[in-house]
Design a protein around this motif. Structure first.
Motif, PDB file in Angstrom:
ATOM      1  N   UNK A 316       0.061   1.945 -14.561  1.00 43.20           N
ATOM      2  CA  UNK A 316       0.214   1.630 -16.006  1.00 43.20           C
ATOM      3  C   UNK A 316       1.113   0.667 -16.401  1.00 43.20           C
ATOM      4  N   UNK A 317       2.108   0.345 -15.649  1.00 42.19           N
ATOM      5  CA  UNK A 317       3.158  -0.778 -15.782  1.00 42.19           C
ATOM      6  C   UNK A 317       2.243  -1.995 -15.294  1.00 42.19           C
ATOM      7  N   UNK A 318       1.027  -2.108 -14.771  1.00 43.08           N
ATOM      8  CA  UNK A 318       0.589  -3.420 -14.563  1.00 43.08           C
ATOM      9  C   UNK A 318       0.369  -3.741 -13.167  1.00 43.08           C
ATOM     10  N   UNK A 319       0.728  -2.859 -12.478  1.00 41.83           N
ATOM     11  CA  UNK A 319       0.568  -3.062 -10.670  1.00 41.83           C
ATOM     12  C   UNK A 319      -1.241  -3.233 -10.788  1.00 41.83           C
ATOM     13  N   UNK A 320      -1.571  -4.358  -9.775  1.00 36.83           N
ATOM     14  CA  UNK A 320      -3.111  -4.315  -9.669  1.00 36.83           C
ATOM     15  C   UNK A 320      -3.472  -3.349  -8.777  1.00 36.83           C
ATOM     16  N   UNK A 321      -4.622  -3.164  -8.893  1.00 35.78           N
ATOM     17  CA  UNK A 321      -5.385  -2.339  -8.016  1.00 35.78           C
ATOM     18  C   UNK A 321      -5.236  -2.547  -6.484  1.00 35.78           C
ATOM     19  N   UNK A 322      -5.468  -3.845  -6.196  1.00 34.58           N
ATOM     20  CA  UNK A 322      -5.421  -4.316  -4.845  1.00 34.58           C
ATOM     21  C   UNK A 322      -3.967  -4.175  -4.170  1.00 34.58           C
ATOM     22  N   UNK A 323      -2.992  -4.010  -4.985  1.00 33.52           N
ATOM     23  CA  UNK A 323      -1.514  -3.893  -4.607  1.00 33.52           C
ATOM     24  C   UNK A 323      -1.467  -2.653  -4.357  1.00 33.52           C
ATOM     25  N   UNK A 324      -2.164  -1.472  -5.192  1.00 33.98           N
ATOM     26  CA  UNK A 324      -1.863   0.044  -5.005  1.00 33.98           C
ATOM     27  C   UNK A 324      -2.676   0.222  -3.398  1.00 33.98           C
ATOM     28  N   UNK A 325      -3.780  -0.554  -3.430  1.00 34.53           N
ATOM     29  CA  UNK A 325      -4.422  -0.300  -2.102  1.00 34.53           C
ATOM     30  C   UNK A 325      -3.802  -0.724  -1.033  1.00 34.53           C
ATOM     31  N   UNK A 326      -3.234  -1.748  -1.039  1.00 27.36           N
ATOM     32  CA  UNK A 326      -2.104  -2.474   0.028  1.00 27.36           C
ATOM     33  C   UNK A 326      -1.017  -1.546   0.410  1.00 27.36           C
ATOM     34  N   UNK A 327      -0.525  -0.658  -0.664  1.00 28.84           N
ATOM     35  CA  UNK A 327       0.659   0.021  -0.630  1.00 28.84           C
ATOM     36  C   UNK A 327       0.419   1.184   0.452  1.00 28.84           C
ATOM     37  N   UNK A 328      -0.895   1.778   0.216  1.00 30.35           N
ATOM     38  CA  UNK A 328      -1.329   2.967   1.047  1.00 30.35           C
ATOM     39  C   UNK A 328      -1.762   2.814   2.352  1.00 30.35           C
ATOM     40  N   UNK A 329      -2.476   1.332   2.408  1.00 26.25           N
ATOM     41  CA  UNK A 329      -2.913   0.942   3.701  1.00 26.25           C
ATOM     42  C   UNK A 329      -1.873   0.699   4.611  1.00 26.25           C
ATOM     43  N   UNK A 330      -0.642  -0.047   3.891  1.00 26.79           N
ATOM     44  CA  UNK A 330       0.291  -0.519   4.604  1.00 26.79           C
ATOM     45  C   UNK A 330       1.102   0.710   5.305  1.00 26.79           C
ATOM     46  N   UNK A 331       1.119   1.857   4.400  1.00 27.97           N
ATOM     47  CA  UNK A 331       1.770   3.199   5.016  1.00 27.97           C
ATOM     48  C   UNK A 331       1.121   3.828   6.250  1.00 27.97           C
ATOM     49  N   UNK A 332      -0.347   3.673   6.211  1.00 31.10           N
ATOM     50  CA  UNK A 332      -1.112   4.011   7.312  1.00 31.10           C
ATOM     51  C   UNK A 332      -0.878   3.106   8.573  1.00 31.10           C
ATOM     52  N   UNK A 333      -0.739   1.978   8.310  1.00 34.14           N
ATOM     53  CA  UNK A 333      -0.532   0.950   9.366  1.00 34.14           C
ATOM     54  C   UNK A 333       0.718   1.002   9.950  1.00 34.14           C
ATOM     55  N   UNK A 334       1.852   1.264   9.100  1.00 33.41           N
ATOM     56  CA  UNK A 334       3.089   1.516   9.582  1.00 33.41           C
ATOM     57  C   UNK A 334       3.343   2.892  10.692  1.00 33.41           C
ATOM     58  N   UNK A 335       2.409   3.807  10.111  1.00 28.88           N
ATOM     59  CA  UNK A 335       2.247   5.094  11.010  1.00 28.88           C
ATOM     60  C   UNK A 335       1.836   4.768  12.148  1.00 28.88           C
TER      61      UNK A 335
END
Lengths: 414, 234
Positions: A316-335
């Motif tokens: 809602x506050x304007x985060x682009x979908x690709x950044x949201x995608x990156x956020x979760x992918x990076x979580x998996x990557x870090x694990x």
């Protein structure tokens, strides 16, 4: 991107127990695979070394058709002087060749003057044979090891020694047919007892090549096989291809191939065991992939489900979908990175401990073999890359779902 | 120029064979730096209207212009970009990101949405935290502060990007009377200071008493509630 990593790391830290469990599972998988690769690799290298360095050499050259009839040790399929010269000329051009040994292989009657049995023999030039099969002397269980043997001496296999109660220093007689069918006999003194090993030639005796020539009444240069040792076994495919091109393509007047070139893999049945070890390693890797895939995907699906409202807020506050995608992918990557880093460290320490404690094992009739597990950088990098890549792939679906989430629906989620 | 202009705005939801007209041909405009509320009973279409103004939900028909741009046909990506640039949000449940400190929550839109340079960003965040009286709580996490403080942080997050329009959906619903008054006063003060337009969807009479313009929504239709000189609703 750094901010995404920071946020992802904090989210992982937020669910400490879950992150720890998933990373531990990945760590266990990585440790299992790396230790399996190192131990099985050590076993394989040891066995291959035993076979190539104490018997076969890395490559063997025969006259075409010899190997197919090797059970009868045919003397009419020996390489002639001219053919030997050609091979020597070709081998001289190969920098990777460390040594080679010319052998006459023959069958004979072995008598201790009380009883008689059949024996298969390798007739060799001791200096060349010791360079080509440097571990051969380690197989001498009794008797002098230095210089292998001299003319008039014989190394007999352990089985014949025991079966016929022949000891070092005893006199024996060998009786053999030459290729024309005439019989000849010659006296020998038992120089030593050879330990038998599995594979072709593993239970053969050994005499000097000059003795074989006189026993078989061979006057011209003539050998059954030429065994070749390379400077490094990893050069095997390249040298084999080169020899195959130079010798394998050579034809006689009838247009038939003259030589046949084989690697130890073709000759020794142990190669199939080695292949089986490779296959098992492959399946262990598949299991690792499955562990990482399922555990990361499961944890990321949960992470997305638990943070639907949060996803709605940042969308809602304007985060682009690709950044949201990156956020979760990076979580998996870090694990994946965390599990792999810990797993690799534990594996390398375990390998060092195993080497320091000098673990020994028995294989067949061979006892006290030293386990020296090692792991190459390539294997470590391969496992690390696979695990991290699978962790990223496993995160993609949940991350995609998060990125595509409708902010209104997500904000309504409690 | 009006910050929001709606002409013949329609929103229809389809559930199977049933069509629900949530908003029916409404017309209104909202001027810059105004304090506006949409009121009405539950299901009257307040949140739907606010979602449409906030580019979260596209209208079915009609024209909707926000900050001078027609937003009726923005795709998902462009709508997100537009929200990040022009609109701030204040939610009923505060919706701060729990793993970020108050400072980082306010910093989030500048860092993750607008990519401000580091120094300028930090200065701006501190400025906003001071403006909402939260500078001393900057290092705390949302779980360590009260509801009123969370909402003040949320107001700072909504304003930090210099948003022209702040949409607040029931911003005082989860606050006690005193804190709610404080938050309303803060938003009014922010409006005066930054000339930002605040649009509320609310049931709270304290907000209605404080706004200059109130639109009443009833079953998808809209009319403006004029205030009497004494402050009573006419």
């Amino acid at each position: 991107m750094l901010n995404i990593f920071k946020l992802a790391a904090r989210n992982l830290f937020r669910y400490k127990r879950r992150t720890l469990l998933t990373s531990t599972l990945i760590t266990l998988g990585v440790v299992s695979v790396l230790l399996f690769i190192s131990i099985s690799g050590s076993f394989k290298a040891l066995m291959v070394g035993q076979i190539t360095d104490s018997m076969l050499g890395h490559i063997q050259i025969h006259k075409k058709g010899y190997l197919a009839s090797i059970d009868s040790l045919p003397l009419n399929r020996n390489l002639t002087g001219k053919q030997i010269d050609k091979v020597v000329q070709v081998l001289a051009e190969e920098d990777a060749v460390e040594a080679y040994s010319m052998r006459i292989k023959l069958g004979a009657m072995f008598s201790n003057f009380i009883e008689t049995t059949n024996i298969r023999l390798n007739a060799v030039t001791p200096t060349d044979e010791m360079k080509t099969a440097p571990l051969l002397t380690d197989r001498i269980l009794e008797g002098e090891k230095e210089n292998l043997l001299k003319a008039g001496e014989i190394l007999i296999p352990e089985l014949i020694s025991k079966g016929m109660k022949v000891k070092v220093g005893d006199g024996i007689v060998l009786v053999a047919n030459n290729k024309d069918g005439s019989v000849n006999g010659q006296n020998f003194m038992v120089r030593g007892i050879l330990e038998g090993i599995s594979g072709p030639g593993g239970r053969d005796g050994m005499i000097h090549i000059n003795d074989a020539k006189s026993l078989l009444r061979i006057e011209a240069a003539e050998v059954s096989e030429i065994a070749i040792r390379l400077k490094d076994i990893y050069l095997l495919p390249a040298v084999f291809t080169s020899l195959q091109e130079k010798l394998g393509s050579m034809k006689n007047k009838q247009g038939m191939p003259v030589f046949e070139v084989h690697t130890w893999e073709k000759i020794s049945p142990f190669f199939n065991i080695a292949k089986m070890i490779d296959l098992m390693t492959f399946f262990i890797k598949i299991m690792l992939v499955a562990i990482v895939l399922v555990s990361i995907m499961n944890v990321m699906v949960m992470a997305v489900y638990e943070r639907i409202n949060e996803i709605g807020t940042i969308a809602a506050i304007g985060t682009l979908p690709n950044k949201i995608l990156s956020l979760f992918v990076v979580e998996g990557f870090l694990m994946g990175v965390l599990g792999t880093a810990v797993g690799t460290t534990i594996s390398l320490i375990s390998i060092a401990i195993m080497n320091a404690t000098q673990i020994r094992f028995d294989f067949g009739r061979q006892t006290g073999l030293l386990l020296s597990p090692t792991i190459g950088a390539t294997d470590v990098i391969f496992v690390v890359v696979i695990v991290v890549a699978i962790a990223v792939i496993a995160s993609l679906q949940p991350a995609w779902k998060a990125a595509k989430m409708d902010p209104i629906t997500a904000l309504k989620h409690v | 120029m009006s910050v929001v202009v709606a002409e013949q705005l329609i929103k229809t939801y389809v559930a199977g064979d049933i069509k629900i007209e949530a908003i029916r041909k409404v017309n209104f405009s909202i001027e810059p730096a105004s304090f506006v509320s949409f009121i009405g009973p539950s299901g009257s279409g307040k949140t739907t209207l606010l979602n449409m103004i906030g580019c979260l939900d596209p209208p079915t028909a009609g024209k909707l212009q926000v900050a001078g741009q027609d937003i009726t046909s923005l795709n998902r990506q462009n709508a997100a970009r537009f929200r990040g640039e022009h609109i701030g949000f204040v939610f009923q449940d505060f919706n701060l990101i729990p793993v970020l400190t108050v400072f980082e929550n306010v910093e989030y839109p500048l860092q993750m949405v607008q990519s401000w340079p580091n120094e300028k960003r930090k200065k701006r965040v501190m400025e906003m935290l001071e403006a909402v009286g939260m500078a001393d709580q900057a290092r705390k996490y949302p779980s360590q502060i009260s509801g009123g403080q969370k909402q003040r942080a949320a107001v700072a997050r909504a304003l930090v990007t210099n948003a022209k329009l702040v949409l607040a959906d029931e911003p005082t619903a989860n606050l006690d009377k005193e804190t709610a008054n404080m938050v309303i006063n803060l938003m009014k003060q922010m409006r005066d200071e930054y000339k930002t337009t605040f649009v509320f969807s609310t049931h709270d009479p304290r907000i209605v008493d404080n706004v200059e313009i109130t639109f009443v929504l009833d079953d998808g239709t809209l009319h403006k509630l004029e205030k009497s000189a004494g402050g009573d609703h006419a």
